[in-house]
Enzyme design. Structure first.
Site, PDB file in Angstrom:
ATOM      1  N   ALA A  53       0.858  -1.188   0.000  1.00 43.14           N
ATOM      2  CA  ALA A  53       0.000   0.000   0.000  1.00 43.14           C
ATOM      3  C   ALA A  53       0.891   1.235   0.000  1.00 43.14           C
ATOM      4  O   ALA A  53       2.058   1.164   0.380  1.00 43.14           O
ATOM      5  CB  ALA A  53      -0.881  -0.024   1.248  1.00 43.14           C
ATOM      6  N   GLY A  82       0.565  -5.238   0.639  1.00 45.06           N
ATOM      7  CA  GLY A  82      -0.544  -5.184  -0.309  1.00 45.06           C
ATOM      8  C   GLY A  82      -0.171  -5.770  -1.663  1.00 45.06           C
ATOM      9  O   GLY A  82      -1.032  -6.296  -2.384  1.00 45.06           O
ATOM     10  N   GLU A  84      -0.680  -9.292  -1.395  1.00 47.80           N
ATOM     11  CA  GLU A  84      -2.130  -9.528  -1.313  1.00 47.80           C
ATOM     12  C   GLU A  84      -2.761  -9.493  -2.705  1.00 47.80           C
ATOM     13  O   GLU A  84      -3.661 -10.273  -3.008  1.00 47.80           O
ATOM     14  CB  GLU A  84      -2.774  -8.497  -0.371  1.00 47.80           C
ATOM     15  CG  GLU A  84      -2.335  -8.741   1.077  1.00 47.80           C
ATOM     16  CD  GLU A  84      -2.820  -7.663   2.035  1.00 47.80           C
ATOM     17  OE1 GLU A  84      -2.484  -6.482   1.810  1.00 47.80           O
ATOM     18  OE2 GLU A  84      -3.507  -7.996   3.004  1.00 47.80           O
ATOM     19  N   GLU A 109       4.044  -5.684   7.022  1.00 47.13           N
ATOM     20  CA  GLU A 109       3.159  -4.747   7.731  1.00 47.13           C
ATOM     21  C   GLU A 109       3.487  -4.643   9.212  1.00 47.13           C
ATOM     22  O   GLU A 109       3.372  -3.574   9.811  1.00 47.13           O
ATOM     23  CB  GLU A 109       1.695  -5.176   7.557  1.00 47.13           C
ATOM     24  CG  GLU A 109       1.086  -4.828   6.210  1.00 47.13           C
ATOM     25  CD  GLU A 109       1.325  -5.894   5.150  1.00 47.13           C
ATOM     26  OE1 GLU A 109       2.223  -6.746   5.339  1.00 47.13           O
ATOM     27  OE2 GLU A 109       0.603  -5.882   4.134  1.00 47.13           O
TER      28      GLU A 109
END
Ligand code: 3H9
Length: 686
Positions: free
Chosen positions: A63, A102, A105, A125
């Site tokens: 992210a 992310g 992901e 994270e």
């Protein structure tokens, strides 16, 4: 504005490419572009399958952290990954560089994953005080297995593509042109309509359900590493939910836990620190086109603990080292310790025997000072005494080649005075490594009054090459880190006389999150460091301990007594000595509260940090925080002393210091910067 996502049809495969430098972070435009590309693939009948790839140095690295804390822009990443997985046509990820957070992901939401062998996959994270919040805690255990997923979320360390392939996280490895190979893979699977969806898998969760003790065992095995941090436990809970609940329920737990972490102070501190670390590499007042000097060979003077540790950094990075000592036995001892350290690393499986040989093979141990003549950088790591250092730099001046960088590893002394003993002060810089130098990540780069800009740039770049985090400091006693240690030590020692015990003071620091307190640290480093060595001159508690050979752990006794396994216990002898000193100096003993310990040993450090900033000895408050997290183990979940002071509130810090001011007496004076900022309700960071 053009989208960072572009699409191109190759036969019946739609290639979706992200180009969002430097690391393809999944910012709003990327997320919008990805959803639009999937919609395009669905509606275009000519498209049979989709490849998601990234241009530049890496697959999505996560992210976009700069968006955190700002109002959310739709679509959220969880919606994006769900849209990818729900695509009715096969979607294949083409992974190079680092698929992180992310980014992984997104890859997990794709139906298939192809990767270069050099790629790395991970969920870092936890290092930002978070958990994978776009389905990662639910999909990763389903694909990689619960135990592996736990290890990955807790360590935050990525795994290599080969291992990822072995555990089923990657479907195929390929060499050469990644996109071309992934398109070929997509063509192989393009007619499959019963697509494998990570969120629907259950086989690996079933294995975990058969072993109900798994989570508690994992918690127990990692308890020490996780102490104080909030994010690891939330990560574990989210994976527990993946095992115990259907996917749709598990993601709800994940979201709730993610939002709880995101709104907490620890996540803010850790995200602040991520950028602080990167900012530290930037040097003020230096033109951007300053080119570094070429460093191919390094000389080290002194094969003691520091010299040996410093050498290992360069050897491990493949840079040849000439190490000089005065006597053969000291040289042999020093190189012997280096070899033993490497072999210990190899025994733990973190190095191969060939790598040990390779590192030791580029070491040139010698007694001949003149062999330093062809080195591009020479680091002096000898006894901490100005006269000795000046003598060495004078000799170096005569033999070092023109343009060679001359560095001192001094931890306190004046670099300008050392530089003045040469005819080339512009080439002189401080490189203050922290002990053990082959392990500790911090490097203070001390900028002398005449240090040339390209010398500084070289030092900062070299630090990156040897995997250190460098911070620029100005010339002052103890630079940034050790200077801030001084008020802490002064007040801790006074508190002893006033009635606190070493155990109480250390306990307060450990409870705060430090790896050890001031007296545990003194015992570890050596109580005798800096002692005058005259057993008849006993002027303070430390002199008294040194006079009776209580030099710390190495003597089995210091501020604590130690058993043969180096386990500490309170010392009645130390207690007696402290009481005698208190009596002879007329100090009245009383109960000391933990709060007073915090105010006198931690608030005083903040005050010193402010003083350092005010004098321009640190470039920015966040640099001070980097020094304390990487050099002294300040808990990263508190950001560092300056960030912590901001979260406490500067008024509170000032009030606490005012409360203690009388007791601290002439040892303490307020930093004007701290007072001004507190009055204006200002902050040091952000
Ligand atoms: C996440 O994904 C949450 C999700 O699970 C859930 C969401 C709902 N964003 O490190 P470098 C910048 S959390 C924004 O020097 P390297 C960095 O600041 C995220 N910016 O390069 C720097 O800027 P500057 C999980 C980022 O080659 C520049 O890029 N992912 C981001 O040594 C170069 O960085 C992570 O935690 C980002 N995500 O290392 C990965 N990442 O040039 C964090 C970097 O202005 N990133 N920047 O100073 C890294 O670990 C390293 O940057 C990486 C490259 C290994 C990728």
């Amino acid at each position: 504005m053009t989208s960072p996502i572009s699409t191109q049809r190759h036969g019946d495969i739609l290639i979706v490419t992200s180009n969002n430098p430097p690391v393809n972070a999944l910012g709003a435009a990327v997320r919008q572009g990805l959803v639009a590309a999937i919609e395009q693939a669905e509606s275009d009948e000519r498209v049979k399958a989709v490849v998601i790839a990234c241009a530049g140095q890496t697959f999505f690295a996560g992210a976009d952290i700069t968006e955190f804390g700002k109002p959310p822009v739709m679509p959220w990443l969880p919606e994006v990954v769900d849209r990818i997985e729900a695509c009715t046509k096969p979607v294949v990820a083409a992974i190079h560089g680092t698929a992180l957070g992310g980014g992984l992901e997104v890859a997990l939401a794709c139906h298939y994953r192809v990767a270069l062998p050099s790629a790395k996959l991970g969920v870092p994270e936890v290092k930002l005080g978070l958990l994978p919040g776009a389905g990662g805690t639910q999909r990763l255990p389903r694909v990689a297995g619960v135990q592996k997923a736990l290890e990955m979320v807790i360590s935050g360390t990525p795994i290599g593509a080969k291992e990822a392939c072995d555990i089923g996280l990657v479907d195929r490895l390929c060499e050469g042109d990644l996109v071309q190979h992934t398109v070929a893979y997509a063509e192989e699977v393009r007619d499959i309509r019963l697509l494998p969806k990570s969120s629907e898998r259950d086989d690996k969760l079933a294995e975990a359900r058969a072993n109900p003790g798994l989570f508690d065992e994992f918690r127990k095995a990692n308890a020490r590493k996780l102490k104080g941090f909030e994010a690891p436990e939330a990560n574990i809970k989210a994976i527990e939910a993946a095992v115990a609940k259907p996917y749709a329920e598990g993601v709800k737990d994940e979201r709730r836990l993610f939002m709880e972490l995101m709104s907490g102070t620890q996540a803010k501190a850790q995200q602040y620190f991520f950028f602080a670390e990167r900012k530290a590499a930037k040097i003020d007042n230096i033109s951007e086109d300053t080119r570094p000097r070429d460093i191919r060979k390094v000389g080290i003077i002194g094969a003691g603990t520091m010299g040996g540790g410093i050498s290992m950094n360069f050897l491990s990075a493949g840079i040849p080292v000439t190490i000089v000592e005065m006597a053969q036995d000291a040289l042999d001892r020093g190189t012997g310790v280096m070899r033993k350290n490497y072999e210990a690393t190899a025994a733990k499986g973190r190095m191969t025997a060939d790598q040990v040989q390779g590192a030791m093979g580029i070491l040139n141990p010698t007694l001949d000072f003149a062999q330093l003549a062809d080195c591009d950088l020479i680091i002096e790591a000898v006894f901490e005494q100005m006269e000795i250092k000046k003598d060495i730099f004078g000799r170096l001046d005569k033999i070092a080649k023109p343009g060679a960088i001359l560095a001192s590893n001094t931890s306190y002394l004046n670099i300008d005075e050392i530089a003045a003993s040469t005819s080339r002060p512009q080439d002189v810089v401080g490189l203050h490594f922290f002990s053990p130098a082959n392990v500790m990540k911090l490097l203070e780069v001390v900028r002398g009054a005449e240090t040339a800009p390209d010398v500084l740039v070289t030092a900062m770049q070299l630090a990156k090459r040897i995997r250190k985090v460098a911070v620029v400091a100005g010339v002052c006693h103890g630079f940034i880190g050790n200077r801030m240690l001084m008020p802490r030590q002064v007040e801790a020692t006074k508190l002893l006389l006033e009635g606190a015990t070493p155990e109480q003071i250390d306990r307060v620091h450990v409870a705060f999150g430090m790896p050890m307190g001031p007296f545990q640290m003194a015992d570890l480093a050596g109580v005798d460091i800096g002692w005058h060595r005259d057993k008849n001159r006993v002027e303070n508690v430390r002199d008294a301990l040194c006079a009776i050979d209580r030099w710390g752990q190495k003597k089995g006794a210091g501020f604590y007594d130690y058993d043969d396994k180096r386990r500490p216990s309170p010392s009645p002898i130390v207690d007696q000595i402290v009481r005698e000193f208190a009596a002879s100096s007329g100090v009245e003993r009383r109960n000391i509260s933990d709060e007073e310990i915090v105010e006198r040993t931690l608030y005083t450090m903040v005050n010193e940090g402010a003083e350092i900033l005010e004098e321009g000895m640190a470039q920015r408050a966040s640099d001070i925080d980097v020094v304390w997290v990487y050099g002294y183990g300040w808990p990263v979940y508190r950001g560092g002393p300056m960030f912590w002071a901001d979260t406490e509130g500067l008024l509170k810090i000032v009030d606490g210091l005012k409360r203690q001011q009388e007791r601290m007496g002439s040892d303490f004076s307020f930093s004007q910067l701290l007072l001004d900022k507190a009055e204006r309700r200002g902050k040091f960071t952000g």
